[in-house]
Scaffold this motif. Structure first.
Motif, PDB file in Angstrom:
ATOM      1  N   UNK A 186      45.096   8.662 -44.784  1.00  0.00           N
ATOM      2  CA  UNK A 186      44.233   8.256 -44.461  1.00  0.00           C
ATOM      3  C   UNK A 186      43.179   8.782 -44.437  1.00  0.00           C
ATOM      4  N   UNK A 187      41.880   7.719 -44.430  1.00  0.00           N
ATOM      5  CA  UNK A 187      40.230   8.226 -43.484  1.00  0.00           C
ATOM      6  C   UNK A 187      41.011   7.329 -42.552  1.00  0.00           C
ATOM      7  N   UNK A 188      39.971   7.453 -41.600  1.00  0.00           N
ATOM      8  CA  UNK A 188      39.817   7.604 -40.303  1.00  0.00           C
ATOM      9  C   UNK A 188      39.288   5.315 -40.351  1.00  0.00           C
ATOM     10  N   UNK A 189      39.265   5.211 -41.332  1.00  0.00           N
ATOM     11  CA  UNK A 189      38.327   3.870 -41.542  1.00  0.00           C
ATOM     12  C   UNK A 189      38.827   2.873 -41.878  1.00  0.00           C
ATOM     13  N   UNK A 190      39.937   3.196 -43.085  1.00  0.00           N
ATOM     14  CA  UNK A 190      41.212   2.567 -42.876  1.00  0.00           C
ATOM     15  C   UNK A 190      42.621   2.844 -42.410  1.00  0.00           C
ATOM     16  N   UNK A 191      42.726   3.756 -41.074  1.00  0.00           N
ATOM     17  CA  UNK A 191      43.319   3.477 -39.923  1.00  0.00           C
ATOM     18  C   UNK A 191      43.080   2.313 -39.243  1.00  0.00           C
ATOM     19  N   UNK A 192      41.433   2.942 -38.901  1.00  0.00           N
ATOM     20  CA  UNK A 192      41.206   1.231 -38.198  1.00  0.00           C
ATOM     21  C   UNK A 192      41.453  -0.354 -38.744  1.00  0.00           C
ATOM     22  N   UNK A 207      52.518  -4.123 -49.870  1.00  0.00           N
ATOM     23  CA  UNK A 207      51.203  -3.192 -50.648  1.00  0.00           C
ATOM     24  C   UNK A 207      49.377  -3.492 -50.316  1.00  0.00           C
ATOM     25  N   UNK A 208      48.577  -2.741 -49.596  1.00  0.00           N
ATOM     26  CA  UNK A 208      47.822  -3.857 -49.072  1.00  0.00           C
ATOM     27  C   UNK A 208      46.881  -2.432 -49.883  1.00  0.00           C
ATOM     28  N   UNK A 209      45.594  -3.179 -50.788  1.00  0.00           N
ATOM     29  CA  UNK A 209      44.629  -2.091 -51.248  1.00  0.00           C
ATOM     30  C   UNK A 209      43.339  -2.651 -50.513  1.00  0.00           C
ATOM     31  N   UNK A 210      42.425  -1.631 -50.243  1.00  0.00           N
ATOM     32  CA  UNK A 210      41.459  -1.827 -49.476  1.00  0.00           C
ATOM     33  C   UNK A 210      39.885  -1.199 -49.546  1.00  0.00           C
ATOM     34  N   UNK A 211      38.984  -2.643 -49.511  1.00  0.00           N
ATOM     35  CA  UNK A 211      37.704  -2.263 -50.024  1.00  0.00           C
ATOM     36  C   UNK A 211      36.658  -2.120 -49.363  1.00  0.00           C
ATOM     37  N   UNK A 212      35.900  -1.041 -48.559  1.00  0.00           N
ATOM     38  CA  UNK A 212      34.579  -1.651 -47.958  1.00  0.00           C
ATOM     39  C   UNK A 212      35.065  -1.666 -46.796  1.00  0.00           C
ATOM     40  N   UNK A 213      35.946  -1.215 -46.013  1.00  0.00           N
ATOM     41  CA  UNK A 213      36.527  -1.874 -44.756  1.00  0.00           C
ATOM     42  C   UNK A 213      37.802  -3.268 -44.571  1.00  0.00           C
ATOM     43  N   UNK A 236      43.876  -1.269 -40.468  1.00  0.00           N
ATOM     44  CA  UNK A 236      45.218  -0.961 -40.515  1.00  0.00           C
ATOM     45  C   UNK A 236      45.114  -2.055 -39.161  1.00  0.00           C
ATOM     46  N   UNK A 237      45.285  -0.864 -38.319  1.00  0.00           N
ATOM     47  CA  UNK A 237      45.273  -1.386 -37.286  1.00  0.00           C
ATOM     48  C   UNK A 237      44.945  -2.246 -36.499  1.00  0.00           C
ATOM     49  N   UNK A 238      43.327  -2.874 -37.063  1.00  0.00           N
ATOM     50  CA  UNK A 238      42.650  -3.977 -36.470  1.00  0.00           C
ATOM     51  C   UNK A 238      43.594  -5.841 -37.236  1.00  0.00           C
ATOM     52  N   UNK A 239      44.255  -5.275 -38.102  1.00  0.00           N
ATOM     53  CA  UNK A 239      44.204  -5.833 -39.332  1.00  0.00           C
ATOM     54  C   UNK A 239      46.436  -6.264 -38.880  1.00  0.00           C
TER      55      UNK A 239
END
Length: 135
Positions: A1-7, A100-106, A9-12
């Protein structure tokens, strides 16, 4: 997971822990899809996501999430939870959930939540309706 995706996840997750429908919706894309796979139709867009989430918190005001496991990729995560709380009918909620979560542009582009629908329906049913089903 990129740091951005992990971030993301944590905020969400923090927004869900805070039971804050406004902040949850803000972390979705404008055309996001949220689908609770237990008989409900998917909702689209931030306003509909906010309404669906607020409805969940109205049914189980003290909804809590116990982390079970997390699998990640470049633009997604899959997380398993145990949901607990007390429904407005007074019934205990103790339900397994997988997201199951898909992330796009943060932001969250798609959120598919798979829950034991029978267990959730039993937990949020009124005591009278639950009793009527058994007689």
């Amino acid at each position: 997971m990129t740091a951005a995706t992990r971030e993301v996840f944590e905020r969400y997750h923090a927004c869900w822990e805070a039971r804050d429908p406004d902040r949850i919706a803000e972390l979705h894309t404008a055309d996001s899809v949220f689908h609770l796979h237990s008989g409900q139709a998917p909702v689209r867009g931030r306003a509909a996501v906010r309404e669906a989430v607020a409805g969940m918190f109205a049914l189980v005001p003290d909804l809590a999430f116990t982390f079970v496991s997390l699998r990640t990729g470049e633009d997604f995560w899959v997380v398993q939870w145990k949901l607990t709380g007390t429904s407005v009918s007074g019934a205990a909620v103790d339900v397994d959930l997988a997201d199951f979560v898909v992330v796009e542009n943060g932001a969250v582009k798609e959120k598919h939540s798979y829950v034991d629908g029978m267990a959730m329906q039993a937990a949020v049913a009124s005591p009278e309706a639950a009793g009527a089903e058994t007689h």
